[in-house]
Write a protein that holds these residues in place. Structure first.
Motif, PDB file in Angstrom:
ATOM      1  N   THR A   1       0.869  -1.421   0.093  1.00 26.70           N
ATOM      2  CA  THR A   1      -0.156   0.019  -0.074  1.00 26.70           C
ATOM      3  C   THR A   1       0.967   1.209   0.115  1.00 26.70           C
ATOM      4  OG1 THR A   1      -2.008   1.136   0.905  1.00 26.70           O
ATOM      5  CG2 THR A   1      -0.297   0.318   2.607  1.00 26.70           C
ATOM      6  N   THR A   2       0.281   2.598   0.218  1.00 31.06           N
ATOM      7  CA  THR A   2       1.012   3.738   0.115  1.00 31.06           C
ATOM      8  C   THR A   2       0.943   4.109   1.615  1.00 31.06           C
ATOM      9  OG1 THR A   2       0.689   3.958  -1.888  1.00 31.06           O
ATOM     10  CG2 THR A   2       1.258   6.062  -0.798  1.00 31.06           C
ATOM     11  N   LEU A   3       1.922   4.688   2.338  1.00 31.88           N
ATOM     12  CA  LEU A   3       1.827   5.327   3.747  1.00 31.88           C
ATOM     13  C   LEU A   3       0.977   6.516   3.635  1.00 31.88           C
ATOM     14  CD1 LEU A   3       3.119   4.937   6.568  1.00 31.88           C
ATOM     15  CD2 LEU A   3       4.813   6.613   5.909  1.00 31.88           C
ATOM     16  N   PRO A   4      -0.017   6.158   4.384  1.00 32.81           N
ATOM     17  CA  PRO A   4      -1.203   7.498   4.475  1.00 32.81           C
ATOM     18  C   PRO A   4      -0.209   8.452   4.781  1.00 32.81           C
ATOM     19  CG  PRO A   4      -2.058   5.384   5.690  1.00 32.81           C
ATOM     20  CD  PRO A   4      -0.559   5.127   5.279  1.00 32.81           C
ATOM     21  N   GLY A   5      -0.684   9.561   4.301  1.00 26.16           N
ATOM     22  CA  GLY A   5       0.121  10.892   4.403  1.00 26.16           C
ATOM     23  C   GLY A   5       1.028  11.452   3.387  1.00 26.16           C
ATOM     24  N   SER A   6       1.139  10.090   2.343  1.00 18.88           N
ATOM     25  CA  SER A   6       2.163  10.420   1.310  1.00 18.88           C
ATOM     26  C   SER A   6       1.712  11.520   0.199  1.00 18.88           C
ATOM     27  CB  SER A   6       2.485   9.076   0.690  1.00 18.88           C
ATOM     28  OG  SER A   6       3.223   8.207   1.334  1.00 18.88           O
ATOM     29  N   SER A   7       2.513  12.315  -0.381  1.00 17.52           N
ATOM     30  CA  SER A   7       2.205  13.125  -1.332  1.00 17.52           C
ATOM     31  C   SER A   7       2.379  12.354  -2.682  1.00 17.52           C
ATOM     32  CB  SER A   7       2.943  14.454  -1.020  1.00 17.52           C
ATOM     33  OG  SER A   7       4.123  14.226  -1.450  1.00 17.52           O
ATOM     34  N   PRO A   8       1.584  12.774  -3.740  1.00 15.63           N
ATOM     35  CA  PRO A   8       2.146  11.907  -5.043  1.00 15.63           C
ATOM     36  C   PRO A   8       3.559  12.133  -5.455  1.00 15.63           C
ATOM     37  CG  PRO A   8      -0.147  13.381  -5.267  1.00 15.63           C
ATOM     38  CD  PRO A   8       0.557  13.592  -3.810  1.00 15.63           C
ATOM     39  N   GLU A   9       4.099  13.456  -5.126  1.00 16.58           N
ATOM     40  CA  GLU A   9       5.344  13.622  -5.708  1.00 16.58           C
ATOM     41  C   GLU A   9       6.454  12.929  -4.709  1.00 16.58           C
ATOM     42  OE1 GLU A   9       3.828  17.269  -3.485  1.00 16.58           O
ATOM     43  OE2 GLU A   9       3.142  16.007  -5.022  1.00 16.58           O
TER      44      GLU A   9
END
Length: 503
Positions: free
Chosen positions: A77-85
């Motif tokens: 998954t993606t770590l919550p709080g990550s930004s697309p960039e």
């Protein structure tokens, strides 16, 4: 720099304590600084039942555990709080027999009997994932005993494996009291040669110690405050490992944990009665105090200090001192108390008795509620943390931001983050709270008495202490930059070690 976090818990995916908060926030800050960061953790039931988009990867691996082979696979998954960039991927080591359980480490108050086996598998699975996912890794940031085998595996088994030769390790000790100690026959589960089961490497009074293993084999070590890094090199806070840590003092540093001010900030906090900052804190805190008093069933009084405690009701947190001081103060002092937390049954009983007998002075909530914790920080005048030891502590940092003046024992991170309001510090304009040194009832009572005296009789000085605390910046930025420097040091040490081995 390419950084891989390996941790047994990461907020908000799975959490039991402050370790998870660090591993949920620090990777995001490092990514914002421009580094490539990934995270690996176990696929607990808590993760699978959470509202997270988990992607099964077509990646499986077989791990030798003692005389058997155990299969695992990877999720993502993606770590919550990550930004697309600055996206931070999280990879999960899935093995349901080990990790699909009601709690992370224990059930019904007892540690799982196969915890050693579970985290041997996790460590090996994390290392295999580097190869299978083709991750480019400069440094593995390990956390606590659950990852203590990783530095050993990298230096003993993977040292000449393609893609692993130059990977350095940094191990962070969040609380030395938890070491991952198991009976000696569990050494067979690790797959490492018995020759490493000796007093200089993996053995600890006849048992296998996974944290000691990590301390011995990691290129660099950190703990979560400068004071705690010194304290753990001596008895009693060294918990039996003070000699090992003293021998490695050259590579041991203290880096204070940061605060996520997008969550803990009274200017934007959605949980509190009135939002405020340092420019209007008196008005905001008065409204929050009154609302908290109503919520907790206390008389609405602005003329007495509201003293708060949030957390575990345990002797490590100073509750043997607090219990005695509270019993005195409910009779003799003009103050109110609000307590939120759970812990040892005899403290539950004491607090329930005090709250029944002194309804106008003591309010207790024997549970944990994150929204209520926010309201307590916003409504309290003082926040009490008289810990026997405290590696870092976060509540005192929250309290500074919310204008709840910390009253702390000068140990670990509390000593590093709270400046006592003595005459010299008040004159210099740097005082942020009240602290005491000796772990005894009179010292705690004296510090509380000084705070209460200033609250009642020196409003201008009280205002200075509150505002100096609120202006402190304990966000993750400075800590993350310190870690980057330490990662570079770990990489340099690994390179030098390899050059020596190769002649």
């Amino acid at each position: 720099m390419n950084i891989l976090f390996v941790s047994s818990e990461v907020a908000p995916l799975a959490k039991t304590g402050g370790l998870a908060d660090v591993c949920g926030a620090l990777p995001l800050e490092l990514a914002r600084l421009g580094h490539q960061v990934a995270v690996i953790m176990p696929a607990y039931r808590q993760v699978k039942q959470g509202n997270f988009a988990l992607e099964p990867l077509n990646v499986k691996f077989d791990i030798p555990i003692g005389n058997k082979i155990v299969r695992g696979r990877l999720l993502k998954t993606t770590l919550p709080g990550s930004s697309p960039e600055n996206e931070v991927p999280v990879f999960f080591v899935e093995q349901d027999e080990y990790f699909d359980r009601p709690e992370l480490y224990r059930a019904k108050g007892e540690d799982y009997k196969d915890n050693c086996e579970r985290f041997v598998f996790f460590c090996r699975g994390a290392l295999e994932s580097i190869r299978l996912l083709k991750l480019d890794v400069d440094v593995v940031h390990c956390h606590d005993w659950q990852t203590g085998l990783i530095p050993a595996y990298l230096n003993l088994e993977y040292l000449h494996a393609a893609g692993y030769e130059n990977i350095a390790t940094l191990l962070t000790i969040h609380n030395l009291a938890y070491q991952g100690i198991f009976w000696h026959w569990d050494m067979l589960l690790t797959g490492l040669d018995w020759k490493y089961f000796n007093l200089h490497q993996m053995e600890f009074y006849g048992k296998l110690n996974l944290l000691k293993t990590g301390i011995v084999f990691a290129e660099c070590l950190t703990t979560v405050s400068e004071r705690y890094a010194q304290e753990i090199q001596t008895d009693p806070l060294g918990c039996g490992l003070e000699g090992v840590l003293a021998q490695r003092s050259e590579v041991l540093s203290g880096v204070v944990n940061g605060v996520d001010y997008s969550i803990w900030n009274p200017a934007i906090d959605p949980h509190i009665a009135k939002q405020y900052d340092v420019s209007n804190w008196q008005e905001g805190k008065a409204a929050c105090k009154a609302a908290l008093q109503r919520e907790m069933g206390l008389p609405e009084r602005s003329d007495v200090p509201l003293i708060a405690l949030v957390g575990r009701l345990a002797d490590q947190k100073g509750w043997d001192l607090v219990a005695q001081v509270m019993r005195r103060w409910v009779h003799d002092a003009s103050a109110q108390w609000v307590i939120l937390g759970t812990g040892e049954p005899h403290y539950h009983q004491m607090l329930e008795e005090l709250s029944r007998s002194f309804r106008d002075k003591v309010a207790v909530s024997l549970q944990f509620s994150d929204p209520l914790a926010h309201r307590i920080e916003a409504g309290a005048d003082m926040f009490l943390m008289p810990s026997r030891y405290e590696p870092c502590g976060l509540n005192q940092l929250y309290s500074l931001k919310y204008g709840a003046v910390p009253v702390v024992r000068a140990t670990g991170g509390l000593a590093d983050t709270v400046i006592d309001a003595n005459h010299a510090h008040l004159s210099q304009g740097v005082a942020t709270g009240f602290s005491f040194e000796s772990y005894d009832v009179d010292a705690l009572a004296s510090a509380l008495g000084r705070a209460s005296m200033m609250y009642h009789h020196e409003p201008e000085n009280w205002k200075k202490v509150v505002e100096c605390g609120m202006k402190q910046d304990w966000s993750w930025g400075a800590s993350a930059r310190e870690y980057v420097s330490l990662y570079a040091d770990a990489i340099r040490r690994k390179r030098e070690q390899r050059e020596q081995l190769l002649g």
